[in-house]
Structures are given as structure tokens and as C-alpha cells.
Design an enzyme around this catalytic site. Structure first.
Site, PDB file in Angstrom:
ATOM      1  N   ASP A 124       1.390   2.564   1.663  1.00 26.19           N
ATOM      2  CA  ASP A 124       0.248   3.332   1.184  1.00 26.19           C
ATOM      3  C   ASP A 124       0.436   4.760   1.706  1.00 26.19           C
ATOM      4  O   ASP A 124       1.221   4.990   2.637  1.00 26.19           O
ATOM      5  CB  ASP A 124      -1.047   2.715   1.722  1.00 26.19           C
ATOM      6  CG  ASP A 124      -2.245   3.597   1.458  1.00 26.19           C
ATOM      7  OD1 ASP A 124      -2.454   3.974   0.300  1.00 26.19           O
ATOM      8  OD2 ASP A 124      -2.950   3.923   2.431  1.00 26.19           O
TER       9      ASP A 124
ATOM     10  N   ASP B 111      -3.827   0.883   5.160  1.00 31.22           N
ATOM     11  CA  ASP B 111      -4.901   1.063   6.148  1.00 31.22           C
ATOM     12  C   ASP B 111      -6.299   0.995   5.546  1.00 31.22           C
ATOM     13  O   ASP B 111      -7.277   0.895   6.278  1.00 31.22           O
ATOM     14  CB  ASP B 111      -4.745   2.420   6.852  1.00 31.22           C
ATOM     15  CG  ASP B 111      -5.189   3.576   5.964  1.00 31.22           C
ATOM     16  OD1 ASP B 111      -4.760   3.604   4.796  1.00 31.22           O
ATOM     17  OD2 ASP B 111      -5.967   4.416   6.429  1.00 31.22           O
TER      18      ASP B 111
END
Length: 733
Positions: free
Chosen positions: A399, A599
Site C-alpha cells: 500500500d 496500514d
């Protein structure tokens, strides 16, 4: 219902106690007694016990030392008897017969205490296993030792025949030393958690009823206010109420420099208050704090079994019955072919050399050492399977926002539609940002003007990958804060002046968030964010591990191209959570096992779908709960380190299993053929365990990666001297 025996854990090392081979349940009286997985743990427990009579613990060590002294004397007298055969002395007549009888009697006299000192605890352990329905190698070995003693005593009484006192003594000494080495290696493999458990105080100072009271840490509840003095560790997670202090977080996060904490800041349990008296409001029970959860997670991971552990368990399941059959066959064959004494020695050699200590240690000890060392490096594996799965990954997907970039972003420009006051845009943005935890929201709260009149939000809703919406001040239509896609979904028109600014900012690769209400987009915020200093190095190291690397982000395609050029890595942009999930599944089909590093809440589905999910320290609770591996630091270089460490762990586990199986197979053949004396078989058993122990402990003592950075170099404040790169950000506030 699960059988009680199958779920019993060793009271010393925590490993499962072997399942019952026969019978059903242990009685209530038996289950109330301490349970041990082997004699080594029972012996180590008796030596290292801190409660009870201290003299009893010292006497246990004294027993081993005294037994070794007596065994050395037995060996000396036995060697004298052997010299009769070497020099052709007839020990059946005259003084030679008297001397030989005296030496045999001395061997009997000196070996009997060894049988009592070291044999009695092993017999007790074997009988306890037998009560649980487990036929252990302790029982087989002690049957052979007792048979050798009985045969030797008969020879002494008859005045003729072979004696094997030295065999029984050496076997008992070698067994005890081997099991002690196993137990101490388990202690070393778990020393990190033992150190962590001792960090939290037993008693804390709480403010109750207007006065200070010292209470046990177990009595602390959420909402308590605790007084923490300089030099004391915070007993659990909480929030500072009064005082400003420097806090050392290196133990938990790896951050090498102290962090300044002010009233309102969150504090991690187990971190150290360096220089000021502060008051902490408890937000988590001590048992649920960060440090306690870390300890509990690693302890749970210790008990879990990976593929290799399950393989070793299956091998051990048929190994012992097979060894028993071979030992009995060897005894009968040699007894009929030569003598029953020779058969007894050969059968004892089979049992000793086939002792599955090395096989039993091969996987769990390596896994324990791996988990312990990873915890030292702020990498938390949730299970033994996670180590083996991470070692097998062929691709990694990152990500971007909050993962490759820091959680520091700044509002550098605000555009309006030319009709709406900037103060109104800021006020509405602040109201919605207060209901979100996204990095954009935190930046808006920190950077935009706070002098505007506040708005109240009703029915706020976070839309992963898109933004946030809510009704302000009772308005009928919602106010939207997020991406252009969110605006299009709600048919909000983008005025020409904002369209021109939006195209210009996106062409320049800037990150933007739009805000709109009443059918039109009213304003636009432009952000700068900080690329993590080690992002490029982490990606390069992943490539050195022959991993397929790509980035998954919700950003606009044009902005994705910018980060692709900066990091020289493929970027899939404009993704919603479902799109990330689809790409993870596609990578699994085309490349192989995939690890996902993320996250945010929008990363949770991808983390769960990947073969291994890796969550950042800065991530949301949902992402951490979905992950198989958690980084207690935000250093991205821990990702390739963890993969390399997992691969090394699996290599060592396979080496241990290969050694244990190969050693046992060759040793059993040699012993069954009568080529291996029981004393040498006992020594080889000890050597085999030492090889497995030493190989496993390499996981704790050897670095396979350059020194990892500390978090301090990764955190960039508003005016820190860290290169600021205008990178695109996912507009999923």
C-alpha cells in the site's frame, strides 16, 4: 469436546504434553499435578524452582554432580576388569578371582546410588506418562537400564558372567545431561519474553478518592489515574493527563531517541518515563496493553504448529512404536544368535540412539528462537504457520499512503470555487475531519485555520477508498469530503475554476481532496506528503530476494505514474478495497504466494486475502487484526528482513529434521546390527541433541540483514530536515 490430555501444556516450557495412546481422561487428581512434556523439563523445573525449599533445588544439582563422580569411579574399576581380558589374565582362580570379585562388588556398590540418584526421577517421569496413556522413551530406556543392572547383579552374585554397571551409569548421566541441555536451550529461546514480563511493575500508585494509594497492577481498571515517577515504566497503555516527559520507546518500537509526550498524548505500556513526574489515565487494562498483547501474541505463536511441526508430530507418532518393535526384535535375534546379555546391550543401543529428542526439538526450538529474535527486531509473527508462509512468498504488494509514506502530510494550498468563503470551506472540512482517522483528516485538523465557527456533524460515515460524508447542522443534504470519484457518485458538479485547478494539480502529481455540498464541489485541498526515507531501499532489497514487487493505491493514475518513476516499481492506481482484493488474487494465480503490506482500514480485505498480511505499526486496529505479521516499527526495511529471516528459519528447520531423521535411521541400523555399544549410543544421542540445539540457536545469534534503521529517522515533523516529495495520496479520508 476436546480431550483434557490433548490440551494439557507443559508446566515448564509450555509445549503440549503428548496425547494419550490409550485410555480416556486423566483423573482430577492427576490433572491437578504439574505436567511435563519430558523428563528434561521436569528436571529443569526442579532445579530452577524459586518457590519451596531452596535446599531441595540445590540437592537436585548435587545429585547430578555426585552421580558423575560415582560413574567415573565405576568406569575406572570396569577398565581394570577389561584389562584382564586384554592381558589374558584368568579371573576364575587365585588372587585374580578375588580381585575380579572385589572390583565387580565395588562397581555394584558405587553404581547403585547412581541408579537411585538419576534413575528414580526418570522412572517417576515415565510412570506419570504411562498414567496419561503415553509410552515414552524414558520408560523404554529405564527398562533397559534396570535390565542391565539386574543382569549385572546376578553375575556378581553367581561369581561369573558379564557386568554392565558402567553402561547403566553412563546412560543415566548422558540422558540427564542431554535433557538438561534441552531445557536450558528452551530457556534461552524464550528469554526475550521473560525479560519483557519482568518489566511491568507489580505495584502502582493510583489516585483514588483524592489520595494516593499503592495497589497491585492486577487491580488497575480503565479510567484509573496513575502517578508515574521518573525512571519508572508505564504499567499499561494510557493517555497523559498532566506533565510533559521524555519517553524511551525503544523496547517496543525500536525507536532509538526519546519521544516527548505532552498532556493528551497516548503512551505505550512498558515504555520508560525518563525525566518527569506525570499522571497517566489508563485506557487499557494491564492485561490488554500493547506490551501484554505482544507477550500474549508471541506466547500464542509458540504454541501454534506450522507445517514442519505437524510433520514432525506425525513422524513421532509412528516412530516410537517402530523403535520398540526393532528393539524387541534385536534383543531376541542377538539373544538367540549369541547371548541374552549381548541381545540386551544391542536392544538398549537401539532405544538410546533412536531417542527422538532431536526430532522433538527440530521444529519447535527453531521456531521459538525465530519468534524470539524477530520480536527483538520489532517483527511480530502471529503463528508458526506465518513464518513458513512468509518464507514461501514470491510476490509483495505495498500500500502507499501510510506505508511507503509517513503519516505526516501538509495542506499546501486551498482552492475555492470563487463564490464560497474559504472560512466556510475550512469549517466544514474540520467538522468532517474530526470524524476520521485518515492521514488527510489529521493534516486538515492540524493545518487549516481554527478561527472559523464550528459545525456539528450528524450521521458521519466513512467510505473506504472514497472519503467521508455527514450531515452538518441538521442540513438535509450531506457534505462530502474525499476523492473526485466520491463527488461523481453523488452527482456533485465541479465548477470550471476548480476543474482547471484540479487538472493542473493532478498533472503536477499533487494529492488533492475535494469538499462539496448542495449539488456542487465548493473547494479543494492540496497536500504534500513525505516519502519514507528507506522506501527505495526496502523495495530494492525485496527485488534482491527475487520477489515480484508492485504498489496498490487509490490514487489517480497520473499520480500513480509519479511514484512509479520515483521508486522504479509498477503502480496500480485508482483502486477501491475490492480492486486491491482482486489484484491480490490475480497475483496469487500468476506469480505465486503473495505478501501484502498495508496500514489502513481499506487494506484489511487485501491483508486477509494475501497468503501473508503484514501490518505497519502506524496502521489501524482493523489492519493489524487482519495481518499475520505486525511490524512494531514503521521501518520498511523490516519487511525484507522478515522475509529473509523466515526463509532462514525454514532452512534451519529442514536441516534439523534432515539431521534427526538421517541420524536416527543410520544409528538404528548400526545398533540393531550390534555395531554400537550402549555407551556410545548414549553419547551419540547427546551429540544429536546438541547439534539441533546449536543449529537452532543460530537464529538468535546471527544477523542476516544490515542494521535496521530506528524509527527516529523515519519520523518527519513539519519542519524536519527530511526530503519532502510531493507524492499522491489516496483520497479515502
Amino acid at each position: 469436546m476436546t480431550d483434557a490430555v490433548s490440551t494439557t501444556a507443559c508446566d515448564y516450557c509450555g509445549l503440549p504434553v503428548p496425547r494419550s495412546w490409550f485410555g480416556s481422561r486423566a483423573s482430577a487428581e492427576e490433572t491437578s499435578q504439574p505436567s511435563y512434556c519430558c523428563f528434561g523439563c521436569q528436571f529443569a523445573s526442579s532445579v530452577t524452582q524459586e518457590s519451596g525449599d531452596e535446599g531441595a533445588a540445590r540437592w537436585t544439582l548435587t545429585r547430578l554432580g555426585l552421580a558423575i563422580f560415582l560413574t567415573m569411579n565405576v568406569m575406572v574399576f570396569t577398565m581394570t576388569l577389561w584389562s584382564f581380558d586384554i592381558y589374558g589374565v584368568d579371573d576364575s582362580i587365585g588372587m585374580s578371582a578375588s580381585l575380579a570379585g572385589l572390583l565387580r562388588s565395588l562397581c555394584l556398590l558405587l553404581s547403585a546410588p547412581v541408579l537411585l540418584l538419576l534413575g528414580q526421577p526418570i522412572i517417576v517421569s515415565a510412570m506419570q506418562s504411562l498414567k496419561r496413556g503415553v509410552l515414552s522413551t524414558d520408560l523404554l530406556v529405564m527398562a533397559g537400564v534396570i535390565a542391565a543392572f539386574a543382569y549385572s547383579v546376578t553375575s556378581v552374585m553367581r561369581g561369573s558372567g558379564q557386568t554392565y554397571f558402567e553402561v547403566g551409569c553412563m546412560v543415566l548421566v548422558m540422558m540427564t545431561l542431554g535433557r538438561w541441555l534441552e531445557a536450558t536451550s528452551r530457556i534461552r529461546a524464550t528469554e526475550t519474553l521473560d525479560e519483557l514480563e519482568r518489566l511491568l511493575p507489580d505495584v502502582v500508585t493510583a489516585e483514588r478518592d483524592g489520595a494516593l494509594h499503592e495497589i497491585p497492577i492486577a487491580d488497575v481498571v480503565i479510567g484509573d489515574q496513575l502517578r508515574i515517577q521518573p525512571g519508572e515504566r508505564f504499567p499499561t497503555d494510557g493517555q497523559l493527563v498532566t506533565g510533559t516527559a521524555s519517553v524511551d520507546e525503544q523496547l517496543v518500537t525500536g525507536e532509538s531517541w526519546p519521544v516527548t509526550k505532552q498532556p493528551g498524548d497516548d503512551v505505550i505500556g512498558g515504555t520508560l518515563n525518563l525525566d518527569a513526574q506525570v499522571t497517566l489515565r489508563v485506557t487499557e487494562r494491564p492485561s490488554g496493553g500493547t506490551l501484554s498483547r505482544l507477550i500474549a501474541a508471541v506466547q500464542e505463536a509458540r504454541q501454534s504448529q506450522g507445517v514442519h511441526q505437524r510433520l514432525a508430530d506425525r513422524m513421532a507418532g509412528w516412530f516410537l512404536p517402530l523403535v520398540t518393535l526393532i528393539a524387541v526384535t534385536t534383543f531376541v535375534a542377538h539373544g538367540l544368535a549369541s547371548s541374552w546379555g549381548a541381545g540386551l546391550m544391542a536392544a538398549m543401543s537401539v532405544v538410546l540412539v533412536a531417542c527422538p529428542c532431536a526430532l522433538g526439538l527440530a521444529t519447535p526450538l527453531a521456531a521459538w528462537c525465530s519468534l524470539d529474535h524477530a520480536a527483538r527486531k520489532q517483527v511480530l509473527f502471529r503463528s508458526g504457520d506465518a513464518i513458513e508462509q512468509l518464507a514461501a512468498v514470491k510476490a509483495v504488494r505495498f500500500d502507499k499512503t501510510g506505508t511507503l509514506t509517513t503519516n505526516v502530510a501538509h495542506v499546501c494550498r486551498v482552492h475555492s470555487d470563487g463564490h464560497t468563503p474559504t472560512s466556510e470551506i475550512n469549517a466544514r472540512a474540520r467538522a468532517l475531519a474530526e470524524t476520521s482517522t485518515h492521514i488527510f483528516a489529521r493534516s486538515l485538523l492540524k493545518d487549516i485555520d481554527t478561527s472559523t465557527s464550528p459545525h456539528s456533524v450528524i450521521d458521519s460515515q466513512s467510505l473506504p477508498g472514497l472519503g467521508v460524508q455527514g450531515h452538518l447542522d441538521g442540513e438535509d443534504s450531506p457534505t462530502l469530503l474525499g476523492s473526485e470519484k466520491l463527488m461523481r457518485q453523488h452527482a456533485l458538479n465541479v465548477p470550471n475554476v476548480l476543474r482547471s485547478a484540479l487538472d493542473q494539480e493532478e498533472t503536477a502529481g499533487q494529492a488533492v481532496t475535494l469538499i462539496g455540498w448542495n449539488g456542487a464541489v465548493r473547494g479543494m485541498f492540496v497536500f504534500n506528503e513525505v516519502l519514507r526515507e528507506e522506501a527505495a531501499d526496502a523495495i530494492a532489497e525485496c527485488r534482491q530476494l527475487s520477489l515480484d514487487v508492485a504498489i496498490l493505491t487509490g490514487d489517480h493514475a497520473g499520480r500513480g505514474r509519479q511514484i512509479a518513476s520515483l521508486l522504479n516499481v509498477p503502480v496500480h492506481a485508482g483502486l477501491l478495497p475490492d480492486d486491491k482484493l482482486s489484484l491480490i488474487r490475480e497475483a496469487k494465480q500468476e506469480v505465486g504466494e503473495v505478501a501484502m503490506i498495508g496500514d489502513g482500514i481499506n487494506d484489511a480485505p487485501a491483508l486477509a486475502a494475501a497468503d501473508v498480511g503484514i501490518a505497519m505499526r502506524s496502521g489501524s486496529d482493523v489492519s493489524r487484526d487482519s495481518a499475520d505479521v505486525c511490524l512494531l516499527s514503521n521501518d520498511l526495511c523490516r519487511v525484507p528482513w522478515a522475509i529473509e529471516h523466515a526463509r532462514r528459519t525454514v532452512r534451519i528447520i529442514r536441516q534439523n529434521l534432515g539431521w534427526a531423521v538421517g541420524y536416527n535411521s543410520l544409528g538404528i541400523v548400526a545398533a540393531a546390527c550390534g555395531w554400537l555399544h550402549p555407551i556410545f549410543a548414549a553419547m551419540l544421542m547427546l551429540v544429536s541433541s546438541v547439534v539441533v540445539i546449536g543449529n537452532s540457536l543460530r537464529l538468535q545469534s546471527t544477523e542476516s540483514h544490515p542494521q535496521l534503521r530506528s524509527d527516529q529517522s523515519l519520523v518527519a515533523s513539519h519542519d524536519a530536515a527530511v526530503p519532502t516529495v510531493p507524492l499522491p495520496m489516496e483520497a479515502d479520508t
